[in-house]
Scaffold this active site. Structure first.
Site, PDB file in Angstrom:
ATOM      1  N   TRP A 184      51.655   1.006 -79.611  1.00  0.00           N
ATOM      2  CA  TRP A 184      50.275   1.434 -79.334  1.00  0.00           C
ATOM      3  C   TRP A 184      49.515   1.495 -80.663  1.00  0.00           C
ATOM      4  O   TRP A 184      48.560   0.753 -80.880  1.00  0.00           O
ATOM      5  CB  TRP A 184      50.283   2.789 -78.603  1.00  0.00           C
ATOM      6  CG  TRP A 184      50.309   2.616 -77.118  1.00  0.00           C
ATOM      7  CD1 TRP A 184      49.275   2.811 -76.252  1.00  0.00           C
ATOM      8  CD2 TRP A 184      51.409   2.162 -76.313  1.00  0.00           C
ATOM      9  NE1 TRP A 184      49.670   2.509 -74.961  1.00  0.00           N
ATOM     10  CE2 TRP A 184      50.971   2.105 -74.974  1.00  0.00           C
ATOM     11  CE3 TRP A 184      52.722   1.782 -76.581  1.00  0.00           C
ATOM     12  CZ2 TRP A 184      51.792   1.704 -73.923  1.00  0.00           C
ATOM     13  CZ3 TRP A 184      53.546   1.387 -75.537  1.00  0.00           C
ATOM     14  CH2 TRP A 184      53.084   1.339 -74.240  1.00  0.00           C
ATOM     15  N   GLU A 218      48.579  -3.215 -62.667  1.00  0.00           N
ATOM     16  CA  GLU A 218      49.165  -2.388 -63.722  1.00  0.00           C
ATOM     17  C   GLU A 218      50.696  -2.452 -63.685  1.00  0.00           C
ATOM     18  O   GLU A 218      51.347  -2.443 -64.715  1.00  0.00           O
ATOM     19  CB  GLU A 218      48.715  -0.935 -63.501  1.00  0.00           C
ATOM     20  CG  GLU A 218      49.324   0.072 -64.444  1.00  0.00           C
ATOM     21  CD  GLU A 218      48.736   1.462 -64.266  1.00  0.00           C
ATOM     22  OE1 GLU A 218      48.246   1.768 -63.156  1.00  0.00           O
ATOM     23  OE2 GLU A 218      48.754   2.236 -65.237  1.00  0.00           O
ATOM     24  N   ARG A 272      39.986   4.320 -62.014  1.00  0.00           N
ATOM     25  CA  ARG A 272      40.378   5.724 -61.854  1.00  0.00           C
ATOM     26  C   ARG A 272      39.784   6.585 -62.969  1.00  0.00           C
ATOM     27  O   ARG A 272      39.057   6.075 -63.830  1.00  0.00           O
ATOM     28  CB  ARG A 272      41.901   5.826 -61.821  1.00  0.00           C
ATOM     29  CG  ARG A 272      42.555   5.477 -63.135  1.00  0.00           C
ATOM     30  CD  ARG A 272      44.068   5.526 -63.007  1.00  0.00           C
ATOM     31  NE  ARG A 272      44.732   5.179 -64.237  1.00  0.00           N
ATOM     32  CZ  ARG A 272      45.837   4.441 -64.299  1.00  0.00           C
ATOM     33  NH1 ARG A 272      46.383   3.967 -63.193  1.00  0.00           N
ATOM     34  NH2 ARG A 272      46.399   4.201 -65.460  1.00  0.00           N
ATOM     35  N   ASP A 273      40.110   7.852 -62.959  1.00  0.00           N
ATOM     36  CA  ASP A 273      39.578   8.754 -63.983  1.00  0.00           C
ATOM     37  C   ASP A 273      40.333   8.539 -65.289  1.00  0.00           C
ATOM     38  O   ASP A 273      41.088   9.382 -65.741  1.00  0.00           O
ATOM     39  CB  ASP A 273      39.677  10.221 -63.510  1.00  0.00           C
ATOM     40  CG  ASP A 273      41.093  10.600 -63.098  1.00  0.00           C
ATOM     41  OD1 ASP A 273      41.986   9.731 -63.127  1.00  0.00           O
ATOM     42  OD2 ASP A 273      41.310  11.769 -62.749  1.00  0.00           O
ATOM     43  N   GLU A 274      40.120   7.376 -65.865  1.00  0.00           N
ATOM     44  CA  GLU A 274      40.795   7.036 -67.126  1.00  0.00           C
ATOM     45  C   GLU A 274      39.882   6.088 -67.913  1.00  0.00           C
ATOM     46  O   GLU A 274      39.062   6.542 -68.666  1.00  0.00           O
ATOM     47  CB  GLU A 274      42.175   6.431 -66.841  1.00  0.00           C
ATOM     48  CG  GLU A 274      42.985   6.247 -68.099  1.00  0.00           C
ATOM     49  CD  GLU A 274      44.477   6.468 -67.922  1.00  0.00           C
ATOM     50  OE1 GLU A 274      44.948   6.633 -66.800  1.00  0.00           O
ATOM     51  OE2 GLU A 274      45.168   6.472 -68.951  1.00  0.00           O
ATOM     52  N   ASP A 313      41.935   0.325 -70.276  1.00  0.00           N
ATOM     53  CA  ASP A 313      43.158   0.050 -69.518  1.00  0.00           C
ATOM     54  C   ASP A 313      42.827  -0.380 -68.096  1.00  0.00           C
ATOM     55  O   ASP A 313      43.472  -1.251 -67.539  1.00  0.00           O
ATOM     56  CB  ASP A 313      44.070   1.280 -69.513  1.00  0.00           C
ATOM     57  CG  ASP A 313      43.388   2.526 -68.973  1.00  0.00           C
ATOM     58  OD1 ASP A 313      42.148   2.619 -69.054  1.00  0.00           O
ATOM     59  OD2 ASP A 313      44.094   3.424 -68.471  1.00  0.00           O
ATOM     60  N   ASP A 349      47.571  -1.403 -74.769  1.00  0.00           N
ATOM     61  CA  ASP A 349      47.084  -2.438 -73.859  1.00  0.00           C
ATOM     62  C   ASP A 349      46.272  -3.479 -74.632  1.00  0.00           C
ATOM     63  O   ASP A 349      46.408  -4.689 -74.417  1.00  0.00           O
ATOM     64  CB  ASP A 349      46.210  -1.813 -72.766  1.00  0.00           C
ATOM     65  CG  ASP A 349      46.894  -0.662 -72.034  1.00  0.00           C
ATOM     66  OD1 ASP A 349      47.524   0.172 -72.704  1.00  0.00           O
ATOM     67  OD2 ASP A 349      46.788  -0.601 -70.800  1.00  0.00           O
TER      68      ASP A 349
HETATM   69  C1  BGC Z   1      47.295   3.733 -69.138  1.00  0.00           C
HETATM   70  C2  BGC Z   1      47.970   2.648 -69.894  1.00  0.00           C
HETATM   71  C3  BGC Z   1      48.469   3.165 -71.166  1.00  0.00           C
HETATM   72  C4  BGC Z   1      49.476   4.224 -70.825  1.00  0.00           C
HETATM   73  C5  BGC Z   1      50.199   4.797 -71.962  1.00  0.00           C
HETATM   74  C6  BGC Z   1      48.286   4.825 -68.877  1.00  0.00           C
HETATM   75  O1  BGC Z   1      47.734   5.887 -68.201  1.00  0.00           O
HETATM   76  O2  BGC Z   1      46.709   3.289 -67.986  1.00  0.00           O
HETATM   77  O3  BGC Z   1      47.704   1.394 -69.640  1.00  0.00           O
HETATM   78  O4  BGC Z   1      48.883   2.256 -72.092  1.00  0.00           O
HETATM   79  O5  BGC Z   1      48.914   5.236 -70.036  1.00  0.00           O
HETATM   80  O6  BGC Z   1      51.469   4.877 -71.607  1.00  0.00           O
END
Ligand code: BGC
Length: 887
Positions: A540, A739, A477-479, A473, A486
């Site tokens: 998703w 985003e 960040r911490d992700e 995504d 996406d």
């Molecule tokens: C992500 C997204 C993802 C979403 C889900 C977010 O934290 O960055 O791009 O699809 O969460 O709703």
């Protein structure tokens, strides 16, 4: 004597096996072979091929294929030929070449020789043990990276050497003081509890007779480092482990194997910590000079610990590896706070910075690098949107000149802050190093409108920044997770810009590894959220249908469909059982105050999936299934209409996205399409001609308008530069996709830092529309891989010229048009072995020329008829210039 005794002018190139040129370690039992034709002649195509596969290059040179000799096969198929020769063994090297017969039945010359090599196909091929640090590793924090080494001696007359290597964690291998390969973040990211990738390297040139040494550095990576939020670690396990097997072949056929075992030694070194989110700390004073070379004294090192074998399957990595792709020089340096120098690279990107230190650097100097995508108004780094990710690298000097780059972390940034620097840095102190999965660039889009060119640039950089092992995504960040929604919204655009078939082949395995017993697919793959029983929700989870279908459409690849068909069927069954009213759904994520009912979204995607499944079943020759899915689609469509569409074509929810999904997924009675499109236009007009769609509606918004009589409005939305629009971030200096539409506003500043990435590709999903409509390069319906393309520019919005290229699996397609001096000119190139339908924007067909002739009489051009203000032609392979007076 036949008139065809000459050799065809066709030449063959781009021989690939499983999408790669001369790959090592293929573990697909029946790999697929492809080639491309080139010829200066119009209409050139393949009518037959002859393919030879041999176990020795010399055999192939003598035109003998001891593994496979297809003989002459009459077909136009030049991509994805499935190997059907002698069953292949582990490590087997296969040499191959091909020749083709052209449109006149004349054979061409043999291609150059290509090869592929099989990997380790059986678990028994692995003699190596999983080994790790010789000490107890603290699972609760980032600790120094283990260095592992072993010395060994090699005999005389080495013919070849292969290194097969994997890790739980990340590895970097060194052989005799040289780094093996150019790959980073190996062995790649999978659900390590189920599937671990390994890589193979040809290390013949790094090895020599006599004493050698092999060294490996391990790091936590996705396996045991910080992943997700709230200081979560060890998602897949701990501690890190290595699996390495070096096989040396001698001239007499003897093979010596050196495998990781408890004879290896381990120690810590200069890498005090290495973490994907938090960065690296490197203390050059603790470097282990010569540690990966023979003769190094490792007496003080601890013996490696042996770990139990993993239950996961070992797979050869199928996707392009992460590599350093390019370097970026900074544009300038500022110093908002004394001692903190900020370098501006001018481009938001993913990777790291190389630090260049002068000879005068005193030992013990600690230099800290911090990273950010944007700056605060006072010129300091804006890092709150990184959440808990520290994104900080630290280098402690051993004294003197040095260059430092990290290796087990990556950052998403445009700005680099350097503090602790000895003296005044200069522009060459920092270089941006861009890293991503090495998916080759395949497409380009340009037009006369500078903002749209910048949009294309930002989309490409969004892709570069987020195709790192999995489609993430965001990179900062911490992700940085493989969010399924996406990925599905962006995949079609991605397939224009770069060759992503291999990348998604690998990710599809990640997705299916994460499928729950119920048949649901997750929010993220690899499924680090640990929601094995969870459902990613509408828009998703549907990535599991949409992504392989898109790969099939864009690359003509049916294997992905075939492999995962049972998983897809289970998902459709799951959708049949689930209640869309109570099912989890992120909704039309990040829409601008224009929500769409979750159950409408769920119902729409279910119907869309059924329609795609009908196509997928047809592609696989499963006619009964195809009929059943057609029927399912018809029933779902009827139910959708009954539930969500009023007799006048309004939709429940009345959001822009509700109309977009209904129009694009064909969920309206034909008679109501114009009315529904009218309501969509009205909703847009009510917002003074602005969009309000989120992740799910945005990708199809312009198509829904353009295909239903509102091309002008589509252009209006695309060209808007005030909020909210694609143009707004660009007007304010964006170099990647944001985003959120309102990530930053001139009147409100930054959005909620809890979720505000400046490098998310989802809204870049408008890219395919630009290729398809502005430039006019599209796939024909019911065709795959661009074997038949549609060339149909739809000028609008004051754009006076546009062009696109796409390196398809058949070769380069190019389109460029221009409106100038009362003339419309279209240049088109259609690669050999393919055809195209060309739409030219006038019905006055006699006014159209191709080259110097009336188009109707031009070689390879056939007039089909008029359609919606256009004259329509089909063309065979070739390069064309059409001209006509502009309307
Ligand atoms: C992500 C997204 C993802 C979403 C889900 C977010 O934290 O960055 O791009 O699809 O969460 O709703």
């Amino acid at each position: 004597m036949s008139i065809h005794s000459h050799i065809s002018e066709i030449t063959l190139s781009a021989l690939t096996c499983e999408y790669a040129a001369n790959p090592l370690s293929i573990d697909v039992p029946a790999p697929r072979l492809s080639w491309q034709l080139s010829s200066p002649q119009r209409g050139q195509c393949q009518t037959a091929y002859h393919l030879l596969v041999a176990s020795e290059a010399a055999l192939l040179e003598a035109d003998s294929g001891d593994l496979w000799d297809t003989g002459k096969v009459e077909t136009d198929q030049s991509v994805h030929i499935v190997y059907a020769g002698v069953p292949l063994a582990s490590r087997q090297r296969c040499y191959w070449k091909v020749r083709v017969w052209d449109k006149d039945g004349v054979p061409g010359a043999w291609s150059e020789t290509a090869w592929w090599e099989m990997g380790l196909l059986q678990p028994e091929d692995w003699r190596a043990a999983w080994i790790g640090a010789g000490w107890e590793v603290d699972p609760n924090s980032s600790t120094p990276c283990p260095f592992l080494r072993t010395g060994f001696s090699a005999g005389e007359d080495i013919v070849s050497a292969r290194l097969y290597v994997s890790a739980l964690g990340l590895y970097e291998v060194w052989l005799n003081g040289r780094r093996v390969g150019e790959d980073y973040f190996t062995p790649g990211w999978t659900d390590y509890q189920q599937r671990v990738q390994y890589q193979s390297y040809d290390v013949t040139d790094l090895l020599h007779t006599g004493d050698n040494a092999l060294g490996v550095i391990l790091a936590d990576g996705w396996f045991s480092g910080y992943l997700l939020w709230e200081n979560n670690r060890n998602v897949f396990g701990c501690p890190t482990r290595l699996l390495a097997q070096l096989e040396i072949t001698y001239t007499d056929g003897r093979v010596e194997t050196l495998a990781s075992d408890d004879g290896w030694k381990t120690a810590t070194g200069p890498l005090l910590s290495a973490d994907i989110y938090h960065g690296e700390t490197y203390d050059a004073r603790q470097e282990l000079a010569g540690w990966s070379e023979a003769g190094f004294d490792d007496a003080a090192w601890l013996p490696a610990r042996i770990h139990a074998p993993t239950e996961a399957t070992l797979n050869a990595s199928a996707s392009p590896r992460v590599r350093k792709i390019r370097e970026i020089a900074p544009l300038g340096i500022s110093q908002p706070v004394p001692g903190a120098f900020i370098f501006d690279l001018g481009q938001n990107m993913t990777g790291w910075a190389r630090l260049n230190l002068p000879a005068t650097t005193p030992a013990g100097t600690a230099i800290t690098l911090r990273f950010a995508e944007v700056l605060n108004p006072d010129g300091t780094l804006y890092t709150t949107n990184l959440r808990s990710a520290k994104c900080t690298d630290q280098f402690i000097s051993a004294g003197g000149a040095a260059q430092y780059e990290p290796r087990f972390t990556f950052h998403g940034f445009r700005y680099v802050e350097v503090s602790g620097f000895p003296g005044e840095p200069s522009l060459d102190t920092i270089t941006g190093i861009v890293l991503h999965s090495d998916t080759p660039s395949t497409g380009s889009f340009t037009c006369s409108h500078p903002m749209l060119n910048q949009l294309q640039h930002n989309i490409e950089w969004g892709q570069r920044s987020n195709f790192l092992e999995v489609p993430t995504d965001c990179p900062q960040r911490d992700e940085r997770l493989g969010w399924t929604g996406d990925a599905q919204v962006f995949i079609h655009t991605a397939a224009f810009n770069m060759h992503v078939a291999g990348f998604f082949t690998k990710w599809m395995a990640d997705l299916c590894d994460a499928q729950s017993l119920s048949g649901a697919f997750p929010m993220v793959a690899p499924d680090v959220l640990g929601k094995k029983e969870g459902d990613g929700g509408a828009g998703w989870a549907d990535a599991a249908i949409i992504c392989p279908w898109t790969v099939y459409r864009c690359y003509g690849d049916t294997r992905l469909l075939d492999t995962y068909y049972p998983a897809m069927v289970r998902y459709l069954d799951y959708l049949g059982a689930v209640n869309q009213r109570t099912r989890h759904c992120f909704g039309d994520w990040l829409n601008h105050n224009d929500p769409t009912p979750a159950d409408l979204i769920g119902h729409a995607f279910y119907a869309y999936d059924a329609r795609l499944m009908a196509e997928i079943a047809t592609a696989l020759g499963k006619e009964a299934d195809a009929a059943a899915y057609h029927d399912l689609f018809a029933r779902l469509k009827a139910a959708f209409i009954a539930e969500y569409v009023t007799p006048h074509g309004r939709l429940v929810g009345d959001s822009q996205t509700a109309y977009v999904l209904a129009l694009h997924f064909d969920l309206l009675p034909d008679a109501l399409r114009p009315a529904a499109a009218g309501y969509l236009a009205q909703r847009i007009h009510e917002r003074t001609d602005h969009l309000s769609t989120g992740f799910l509606g945005t990708p199809y918004l312009l198509a829904a308008l353009a295909e239903n009589g509102h091309l002008d409005l589509a252009y209006k939305l695309l060209l808007n530069e005030d909020f909210p629009s694609w143009g707004y971030p660009i007007k304010h200096g964006a170099t990647t996709m944001w985003e959120r539409w309102d990530g930053w506003r001139h009147d409100a500043g930054f959005q909620d830092p809890g979720m505000n990435s400046f490098n998310h590709y989802a809204y870049g999903a408008v890219g395919d529309w630009m290729y398809q409509n502005i430039a006019g390069l599209d796939l024909a319906p019911q065709q795959t891989g661009y074997q038949h393309s549609i060339i149909r520019p739809r000028p609008g919005g004051g754009v006076t010229g546009a062009g696109a290229t796409l390196h398809s699996v058949y070769g380069q397609i190019a389109v460029a048009w221009q409106l100038a001096d009362g003339q419309f000119t279209l240049d088109a190139t259609v690669p050999p072995n393919t055809t195209a339908t060309v739409y030219l924007p006038t019905t006055a067909v006699e006014a159209i020329t191709e080259g110097k002739l009336p188009a109707m009489n031009a070689e390879g051009v056939t007039f089909i008829g008029a359609e919606e203000g256009s004259s329509v032609f089909t063309v065979v392979a070739g390069t064309y210039r059409f001209t006509m007076p502009s309307a």
